[in-house]
Motif scaffolding. Structure first.
Motif, mmCIF file in Angstrom:
data_model
loop_
_atom_site.group_PDB
_atom_site.id
_atom_site.type_symbol
_atom_site.label_atom_id
_atom_site.label_comp_id
_atom_site.label_asym_id
_atom_site.label_seq_id
_atom_site.Cartn_x
_atom_site.Cartn_y
_atom_site.Cartn_z
ATOM 1 N N MET A 1 0.839 -1.185 0.000
ATOM 2 C CA MET A 1 0.000 0.000 0.000
ATOM 3 C C MET A 1 0.875 1.236 0.000
ATOM 4 S SD MET A 1 -2.805 1.309 2.767
ATOM 5 C CE MET A 1 -1.541 1.922 3.858
ATOM 6 N N LYS A 2 0.571 2.183 -0.879
ATOM 7 C CA LYS A 2 1.306 3.439 -0.908
ATOM 8 C C LYS A 2 1.020 4.214 0.356
ATOM 9 C CE LYS A 2 1.870 7.676 -3.577
ATOM 10 N NZ LYS A 2 1.387 8.465 -4.727
ATOM 11 N N LYS A 117 -9.059 -2.766 1.626
ATOM 12 C CA LYS A 117 -7.990 -2.691 0.636
ATOM 13 C C LYS A 117 -6.794 -3.534 1.067
ATOM 14 C CE LYS A 117 -5.103 0.683 -1.797
ATOM 15 N NZ LYS A 117 -4.755 2.121 -1.902
ATOM 16 N N ASP A 120 -0.174 -3.708 0.009
ATOM 17 C CA ASP A 120 0.816 -3.984 -1.024
ATOM 18 C C ASP A 120 2.148 -4.281 -0.336
ATOM 19 O OD1 ASP A 120 2.269 -4.204 -3.298
ATOM 20 O OD2 ASP A 120 2.242 -2.076 -3.833
ATOM 21 N N HIS A 121 2.526 -5.555 -0.326
ATOM 22 C CA HIS A 121 3.725 -5.952 0.411
ATOM 23 C C HIS A 121 4.425 -7.079 -0.326
ATOM 24 C CE1 HIS A 121 6.201 -7.191 3.894
ATOM 25 N NE2 HIS A 121 5.958 -5.971 4.355
ATOM 26 N N ARG A 122 5.752 -7.159 -0.122
ATOM 27 C CA ARG A 122 6.543 -8.180 -0.807
ATOM 28 C C ARG A 122 6.229 -9.593 -0.314
ATOM 29 N NH1 ARG A 122 10.640 -9.402 2.730
ATOM 30 N NH2 ARG A 122 10.955 -7.893 4.435
#
Length: 360
Positions: A1-2, A117, A120-122
């Motif tokens: 996530m930004k 939401k 966003d992570h590796r």
């Protein structure tokens, strides 16, 4: 996530605001996760912007009360004064600017911090199914095939996808140091995505009053390293209890001050059964009439699957009693087992409701 980033000046102002707040040691203001950090920044930024108005108003209120007191004969008396362009501009322009800034921040944060939401992570996220009960929390790990009562363990620096529902009354799932809270409701599924940035033990609770045992409806969240998390899983797997339909029926009974309990295995369809049981039990107050379980929870099955499950046809009751609920729970469990993972996982409560409405 930004990440929603604030400027250096804004961070400095946040620090000043934090020093002004009396509850600076509160869990929400001592976050240990990404979402918690962003929530803290949002709280402090909003508080500072509001203090721009609040502090001057408090000061001027005390100042005018002192200056224009009855004993101060030197104060200028102007009974016919009625307007000042400078004052009008100040009292309108500053609030308009503050509201505009707050609106922009709210718009951005509402989308960036949406609990539905995914992060966003590796790293690959893990999924945990949460069920609020009277008065305890049930945590199901579908990938690890284990379950616990009143203890949640998560790996550090790994996104956690929570799927949340309720066995009966509405509750609110909240881990203050990790981030947002969200409600749990019977027959519905809500979602929450959190991450822990560092190891520790964090308090979890219900943030919505739910009856006599509400105060004891708390749990510990263990944020563990990868190695410690796998050790914890093995510890749970070594427990002598299993969570099947009969064990769940025993858990449904309201009980206060519940202790931590481990289940070495769990029925893979238990969570979906809990989620859809209210519909099968007739929470629509008898408006559906005679219906089959196929029609309620299997709207997209092919004809062959429907024919194979005709034996679980039933009449939806007009009243919701414990007896009918228990019967419906067993009935739904049988139906889910006969389906298979693909069909069950593709179904949502809203889709089921829409299908039911169309059949009416």
């Amino acid at each position: 996530m930004k990440k929603y980033r604030t400027s250096r000046l804004l961070r400095l102002l946040n620090l000043c605001t934090l020093l002004l707040l009396t509850g600076c040691d509160m869990a929400v203001l001592n976050p240990k996760g990404l979402i918690g950090e962003e929530n803290k920044s949002l709280i402090l930024t909003s508080t500072f912007l509001m203090l721009i108005v609040v502090i001057p108003v408090i000061f001027l209120t005390l100042y005018f009360a002192w200056k224009y007191r009855a004993r101060n004969t030197s104060a200028k008396y102007e009974p016919k004064w009625c307007h000042s362009t400078v004052i009008e501009v100040i009292v309108w322009a500053i609030p308009v600017v503050i509201v505009t800034i707050l609106a922009k921040i709210t718009w951005i944060s509402t989308h960036e911090l949406d609990p539905y939401k995914p992060l966003d992570h590796r790293k690959k996220p893990i999924t945990i199914q949460v069920v609020s009960m009277n008065w305890k929390w049930l945590f199901i790990y579908p990938e690890q095939k284990i379950a616990t009562i009143n203890q949640l363990a998560i790996p550090v620096d790994t996104p956690v996808n929570f799927k949340i529902t309720s066995e009966s009354i509405m509750n609110s799932f909240f881990i203050p140091q990790l981030g947002s809270q969200i409600y749990s409701m019977a027959g519905m599924e809500t979602k929450l995505h959190l991450i822990a940035n560092e190891p520790g033990i964090y308090d979890g609770l219900s943030a919505n009053y739910s009856g006599a045992g509400f105060s004891g409806m708390r749990f510990k969240t263990l944020a563990l390293s990868e190695h410690d998390f796998h050790q914890w899983i093995e510890k749970v797997r070594s427990a002598d209890k299993i969570l099947d339909n009969d064990a769940y029926q025993a858990l449904v009974a309201p009980k206060e001050k519940n202790t931590v309990t481990y289940y070495s295995s769990v029925d893979p369809y238990l969570y979906l059964t809990i989620l859809h049981t209210p519909m099968v039990a007739g929470t629509t107050k008898g408006r559906i009439g005679t219906a089959s379980l196929n029609g309620l929870i299997m709207p997209w099955c092919d004809d062959k699957t429907r024919k194979q499950n005709n034996q679980i046809r039933t009449v939806v009751p007009s009243t919701h009693t414990k007896k009918t609920t228990d019967h419906s729970l067993k009935l739904a469990m049988e139906g889910f087992r006969s389906l298979g993972n693909t069909t069950v996982e593709s179904m949502t409560p809203s889709d089921t409701t829409a299908h039911t409405s169309s059949k009416e």
